[in-house]
Design a protein around this motif. Structure first.
Motif, PDB file in Angstrom:
ATOM      1  N   GLU A 191       0.815  -1.225   0.000  1.00 53.32           N
ATOM      2  CA  GLU A 191       0.000   0.000   0.000  1.00 53.32           C
ATOM      3  C   GLU A 191       0.846   1.273   0.000  1.00 53.32           C
ATOM      4  O   GLU A 191       0.784   2.090   0.913  1.00 53.32           O
ATOM      5  CB  GLU A 191      -0.965   0.002   1.203  1.00 53.32           C
ATOM      6  CG  GLU A 191      -1.918  -1.176   1.242  1.00 53.32           C
ATOM      7  CD  GLU A 191      -2.844  -1.238   0.027  1.00 53.32           C
ATOM      8  OE1 GLU A 191      -3.092  -0.192  -0.599  1.00 53.32           O
ATOM      9  OE2 GLU A 191      -3.285  -2.350  -0.316  1.00 53.32           O
ATOM     10  N   PHE A 192       1.635   1.431  -1.062  1.00 53.53           N
ATOM     11  CA  PHE A 192       2.433   2.651  -1.238  1.00 53.53           C
ATOM     12  C   PHE A 192       1.478   3.831  -1.457  1.00 53.53           C
ATOM     13  O   PHE A 192       0.597   3.794  -2.315  1.00 53.53           O
ATOM     14  CB  PHE A 192       3.339   2.487  -2.461  1.00 53.53           C
ATOM     15  CG  PHE A 192       4.356   3.572  -2.639  1.00 53.53           C
ATOM     16  CD1 PHE A 192       5.682   3.352  -2.304  1.00 53.53           C
ATOM     17  CD2 PHE A 192       4.007   4.813  -3.153  1.00 53.53           C
ATOM     18  CE1 PHE A 192       6.635   4.344  -2.482  1.00 53.53           C
ATOM     19  CE2 PHE A 192       4.941   5.812  -3.318  1.00 53.53           C
ATOM     20  CZ  PHE A 192       6.266   5.573  -2.984  1.00 53.53           C
ATOM     21  N   GLN A 193       1.674   4.885  -0.681  1.00 54.34           N
ATOM     22  CA  GLN A 193       0.885   6.098  -0.859  1.00 54.34           C
ATOM     23  C   GLN A 193       1.654   7.260  -0.244  1.00 54.34           C
ATOM     24  O   GLN A 193       2.604   7.058   0.513  1.00 54.34           O
ATOM     25  CB  GLN A 193      -0.486   5.971  -0.194  1.00 54.34           C
ATOM     26  CG  GLN A 193      -0.430   5.706   1.305  1.00 54.34           C
ATOM     27  CD  GLN A 193      -1.803   5.619   1.923  1.00 54.34           C
ATOM     28  OE1 GLN A 193      -2.723   6.299   1.502  1.00 54.34           O
ATOM     29  NE2 GLN A 193      -1.941   4.768   2.939  1.00 54.34           N
ATOM     30  N   CYS A 194       1.242   8.470  -0.576  1.00 56.39           N
ATOM     31  CA  CYS A 194       1.874   9.653   0.014  1.00 56.39           C
ATOM     32  C   CYS A 194       0.787  10.697   0.235  1.00 56.39           C
ATOM     33  O   CYS A 194       0.236  11.241  -0.726  1.00 56.39           O
ATOM     34  CB  CYS A 194       2.978  10.194  -0.891  1.00 56.39           C
ATOM     35  SG  CYS A 194       3.868  11.585  -0.152  1.00 56.39           S
ATOM     36  N   THR A 195       0.482  10.962   1.483  1.00 61.72           N
ATOM     37  CA  THR A 195      -0.543  11.944   1.829  1.00 61.72           C
ATOM     38  C   THR A 195       0.000  13.026   2.759  1.00 61.72           C
ATOM     39  O   THR A 195      -0.701  13.978   3.072  1.00 61.72           O
ATOM     40  CB  THR A 195      -1.734  11.261   2.527  1.00 61.72           C
ATOM     41  OG1 THR A 195      -1.260  10.558   3.678  1.00 61.72           O
ATOM     42  CG2 THR A 195      -2.422  10.277   1.591  1.00 61.72           C
ATOM     43  N   ASP A 196       1.248  12.873   3.160  1.00 64.22           N
ATOM     44  CA  ASP A 196       1.831  13.764   4.163  1.00 64.22           C
ATOM     45  C   ASP A 196       2.959  14.571   3.541  1.00 64.22           C
ATOM     46  O   ASP A 196       3.822  14.028   2.840  1.00 64.22           O
ATOM     47  CB  ASP A 196       2.363  12.932   5.340  1.00 64.22           C
ATOM     48  CG  ASP A 196       2.908  13.805   6.452  1.00 64.22           C
ATOM     49  OD1 ASP A 196       2.108  14.283   7.267  1.00 64.22           O
ATOM     50  OD2 ASP A 196       4.131  14.016   6.478  1.00 64.22           O
ATOM     51  N   VAL A 197       2.982  15.871   3.785  1.00 67.10           N
ATOM     52  CA  VAL A 197       3.996  16.736   3.194  1.00 67.10           C
ATOM     53  C   VAL A 197       5.401  16.361   3.667  1.00 67.10           C
ATOM     54  O   VAL A 197       6.377  16.459   2.912  1.00 67.10           O
ATOM     55  CB  VAL A 197       3.696  18.224   3.473  1.00 67.10           C
ATOM     56  CG1 VAL A 197       3.779  18.537   4.962  1.00 67.10           C
ATOM     57  CG2 VAL A 197       4.617  19.130   2.673  1.00 67.10           C
ATOM     58  N   ALA A 198       5.517  15.901   4.923  1.00 66.87           N
ATOM     59  CA  ALA A 198       6.827  15.509   5.448  1.00 66.87           C
ATOM     60  C   ALA A 198       7.379  14.306   4.661  1.00 66.87           C
ATOM     61  O   ALA A 198       8.582  14.241   4.381  1.00 66.87           O
ATOM     62  CB  ALA A 198       6.726  15.169   6.927  1.00 66.87           C
ATOM     63  N   ASP A 199       6.497  13.358   4.326  1.00 67.82           N
ATOM     64  CA  ASP A 199       6.919  12.224   3.494  1.00 67.82           C
ATOM     65  C   ASP A 199       7.299  12.694   2.100  1.00 67.82           C
ATOM     66  O   ASP A 199       8.308  12.265   1.533  1.00 67.82           O
ATOM     67  CB  ASP A 199       5.795  11.193   3.384  1.00 67.82           C
ATOM     68  CG  ASP A 199       5.514  10.481   4.692  1.00 67.82           C
ATOM     69  OD1 ASP A 199       6.298  10.654   5.641  1.00 67.82           O
ATOM     70  OD2 ASP A 199       4.500   9.761   4.756  1.00 67.82           O
ATOM     71  N   ALA A 200       6.472  13.566   1.524  1.00 74.10           N
ATOM     72  CA  ALA A 200       6.681  14.006   0.140  1.00 74.10           C
ATOM     73  C   ALA A 200       8.031  14.680  -0.034  1.00 74.10           C
ATOM     74  O   ALA A 200       8.688  14.520  -1.076  1.00 74.10           O
ATOM     75  CB  ALA A 200       5.556  14.956  -0.268  1.00 74.10           C
ATOM     76  N   MET A 201       8.481  15.423   0.971  1.00 72.75           N
ATOM     77  CA  MET A 201       9.709  16.197   0.832  1.00 72.75           C
ATOM     78  C   MET A 201      10.976  15.326   0.858  1.00 72.75           C
ATOM     79  O   MET A 201      12.026  15.742   0.365  1.00 72.75           O
ATOM     80  CB  MET A 201       9.796  17.264   1.934  1.00 72.75           C
ATOM     81  CG  MET A 201       8.731  18.354   1.825  1.00 72.75           C
ATOM     82  SD  MET A 201       8.732  19.223   0.224  1.00 72.75           S
ATOM     83  CE  MET A 201       7.344  18.479  -0.628  1.00 72.75           C
ATOM     84  N   ILE A 202      10.892  14.129   1.439  1.00 70.75           N
ATOM     85  CA  ILE A 202      12.105  13.298   1.526  1.00 70.75           C
ATOM     86  C   ILE A 202      12.031  12.028   0.686  1.00 70.75           C
ATOM     87  O   ILE A 202      13.036  11.348   0.512  1.00 70.75           O
ATOM     88  CB  ILE A 202      12.403  12.895   2.988  1.00 70.75           C
ATOM     89  CG1 ILE A 202      11.325  11.931   3.519  1.00 70.75           C
ATOM     90  CG2 ILE A 202      12.556  14.111   3.875  1.00 70.75           C
ATOM     91  CD1 ILE A 202      11.715  11.255   4.810  1.00 70.75           C
ATOM     92  N   LEU A 203      10.860  11.718   0.148  1.00 70.10           N
ATOM     93  CA  LEU A 203      10.652  10.391  -0.422  1.00 70.10           C
ATOM     94  C   LEU A 203      11.526  10.122  -1.629  1.00 70.10           C
ATOM     95  O   LEU A 203      12.104   9.034  -1.774  1.00 70.10           O
ATOM     96  CB  LEU A 203       9.170  10.212  -0.781  1.00 70.10           C
ATOM     97  CG  LEU A 203       8.701   8.804  -1.096  1.00 70.10           C
ATOM     98  CD1 LEU A 203       9.150   7.821  -0.013  1.00 70.10           C
ATOM     99  CD2 LEU A 203       7.179   8.783  -1.230  1.00 70.10           C
ATOM    100  N   ARG A 204      11.653  11.082  -2.512  1.00 69.55           N
ATOM    101  CA  ARG A 204      12.462  10.865  -3.712  1.00 69.55           C
ATOM    102  C   ARG A 204      13.908  10.563  -3.351  1.00 69.55           C
ATOM    103  O   ARG A 204      14.511   9.603  -3.854  1.00 69.55           O
ATOM    104  CB  ARG A 204      12.369  12.097  -4.611  1.00 69.55           C
ATOM    105  CG  ARG A 204      13.182  11.988  -5.921  1.00 69.55           C
ATOM    106  CD  ARG A 204      14.615  12.490  -5.734  1.00 69.55           C
ATOM    107  NE  ARG A 204      15.365  12.543  -6.960  1.00 69.55           N
ATOM    108  CZ  ARG A 204      15.300  13.527  -7.833  1.00 69.55           C
ATOM    109  NH1 ARG A 204      14.453  14.523  -7.642  1.00 69.55           N
ATOM    110  NH2 ARG A 204      16.079  13.519  -8.889  1.00 69.55           N
ATOM    111  N   ARG A 205      14.490  11.355  -2.428  1.00 67.59           N
ATOM    112  CA  ARG A 205      15.885  11.156  -2.057  1.00 67.59           C
ATOM    113  C   ARG A 205      16.062   9.842  -1.309  1.00 67.59           C
ATOM    114  O   ARG A 205      17.080   9.166  -1.458  1.00 67.59           O
ATOM    115  CB  ARG A 205      16.382  12.319  -1.201  1.00 67.59           C
ATOM    116  CG  ARG A 205      16.446  13.631  -1.975  1.00 67.59           C
ATOM    117  CD  ARG A 205      17.180  14.706  -1.215  1.00 67.59           C
ATOM    118  NE  ARG A 205      18.563  14.350  -0.988  1.00 67.59           N
ATOM    119  CZ  ARG A 205      19.087  14.089   0.212  1.00 67.59           C
ATOM    120  NH1 ARG A 205      18.341  14.141   1.288  1.00 67.59           N
ATOM    121  NH2 ARG A 205      20.363  13.793   0.337  1.00 67.59           N
TER     122      ARG A 205
END
Length: 498
Positions: A191-205
């Protein structure tokens, strides 16, 4: 401690229990693969044979086969000093101007491309992940599986601990990624998902760092990567993560569309890179879908343009299949390509190489073909040696070009870390950085810059679900009537262009 026997529980319950990093020793002495397991379950009556699902299982099997011979390189933790920001004071800049150790290595060339399986509730995500995870080859000595939300909670906890120990300015993501990579080189997310800005800012790196350590990612989700973090805060900063997922993982749709011809739509997108074990089956599946092999057996045809003969090696229905050399490797012109688009609705081109400045003639010819296909509203399927963003310029050419531009503009070359950041933006996010590409000195002139940018933009549009499914007569769009209506519209467009 005596090991408790494993309970066979309903799949949703099993997935719901993975609330912490679950790294276990992998045991599969017979190297039983997903395809054998699927056939066994069908034969025993536990599953019903489904051609769409079988196509997905074949993708799992391809990755299984690659993992049998894959050996990840040793994990190297970055030093704490390399994670600290450069000094801000004048003295610090004067006396601390020493080349810093790189935080991240490049993603290894031999890293198998992972899987991103997405679909609605009931599409079989958990069953497929269970099957893949339980049949990993014996060469994978340890494996990790976790619910994605809990994975990110664990990551944020580790990042917080690092900052408490070494200060808030430390870039802890590469170090935490190395810790996780040590647990196992196959990491499976439910269940990969992204709803949180804190996750979004580091996820790619974070994902890029894991891949740089040779970690193969396999994940399930209920949405396509393009729909992740939809309407989120600063979503434009998340686009590079979406592109990383699409470039480094095979994105596979688990929802089975119904086609009036009873031929299942391939679960993956129309473009496939690199030229690995998946490539041939990718092209064949799309040829079967876009052609009509049950009613029109594949054969070779010859088209004539102004007295010249163009051999089309494989035709079925209105679909034509070429290798790159067969289509582009011989002298051909825009007139040839336009004539082909009058005869065929779909093109499958295999074994497309990356083209550097030494193959500029091939690149221009291929761009002319792309323009002809786009303007005729035909379908295009490609198997390529490199990602689309590297088709017309190699990574090395881009690096050198950007480095030269930086030197011309600032009087000195940028540090390698800055160059890597620029490269990642150029490679991963065409939408945000097309202006930089167009203005780069890499290109020989304005016309070449425009053609390059336009070709990538058109390939992106032709890869969309809307473009691919338009006129295919899928039941959800109206069946055969939709296909017939679209054929009439396209025929009129072609007549108007004559």
């Amino acid at each position: 401690m005596e090991r408790r026997p494993r309970l066979i529980l309903p799949a949703p319950f099993i997935a719901g229990q993975r609330r912490a990093l679950a790294t276990v020793k992998n045991v599969n002495p017979d190297d039983r693969g997903p395809l054998i397991e699927y056939d066994n379950r069908v034969d025993s009556g536990r599953l019903r044979n489904d051609e769409h699902q079988r196509g997905i299982i074949e993708s799992l099997q391809h990755l299984h086969d690659e993992l049998r011979t894959y050996h990840a390189r040793a994990i190297t933790h970055p030093t704490i000093d390399s994670l600290k920001p450069p000094p801000k004071s004048m003295l610090g800049r004067l006396f601390g101007n020493v080349p810093k150790e790189r935080k991240l290595q490049d993603i290894p060339e031999n890293l198998p491309r992972g899987l991103y399986l997405y679909g609605d509730v009931g599409s079989g995500k958990t069953m497929l992940m269970d099957m893949f995870y339980e049949t990993l080859p014996s060469s994978v000595t340890s494996k990790t599986r976790i619910h994605f939300h809990n994975f990110m909670q664990d990551v944020h906890k580790r990042l917080h601990q690092m900052k408490m120990e070494h200060g808030n300015d430390i870039d802890a993501v590469p170090f935490v990624a190395a810790d996780i990579a040590e647990k196992g080189n196959v990491l499976c997310f439910d269940e990969f998902q992204c709803t949180d800005v804190a996750d979004a800012m580091i996820l790619r790196r974070l994902l890029e760092a894991l891949m740089s350590h040779g970690v193969v990612l396999v994940t399930t989700s209920n949405r396509h990567p393009d729909d992740l973090y939809r309407n989120g805060i600063q979503r434009e900063s998340f686009i590079p993560c979406i592109n990383l997922l699409k470039n480094r993982l095979h994105v596979i749709n688990l929802d089975s569309p119904t086609d009036y011809r009873k031929i299942p739509r391939p679960p993956s997108g129309v473009y496939h890179a690199p030229l690995d074990k998946h490539a041939d089956s990718h092209a064949d599946k799309w040829f079967r879908f876009l052609g009509d092999p049950e009613q029109d057996k594949p054969r070779a045809e010859t088209q004539r343009v102004w007295g010249r003969e163009i051999v089309v090696p494989k035709v079925s229905g209105r679909a034509a299949m070429f290798t790159f050399d067969e289509l582009i490797g011989r002298p051909t012109s825009a007139a040839d390509y336009i004539e082909l688009t009058r005869s065929y609705d779909s093109f499958i081109v295999t074994n497309v190489p990356g083209m550097t400045h030494r193959e500029r003639d091939l690149a221009r010819r291929f761009i002319t073909f792309i323009d002809a296909v786009y303007e005729s509203r035909a379908k295009l399927v490609l198997t390529t040696a490199v990602p689309l963003t590297q088709l017309f310029l190699s990574r090395e050419e881009l690096e050198n070009g950007v480095k030269k531009d930086n030197a011309d503009k600032k009087g000195q070359a940028e540090e390698h870390d800055d160059l890597d950041a620029t490269m990642r933006n150029l490679m991963d996010d065409l939408g945000l950085n097309m202006k930089a590409l167009k203005n780069s000195s890499i290109f020989s002139g304005d016309e070449e810059r425009f053609a390059f940018a336009r070709a990538l933009s058109r390939l992106s549009e032709m890869g969309s679900r809307e473009w691919v499914e338009r006129g295919m007569g899928l039941e959800k769009d109206g069946g055969k009537k939709e296909k017939d209506d679209w054929q009439r519209v396209r025929s009129k467009q072609l007549e108007d262009s004559m």
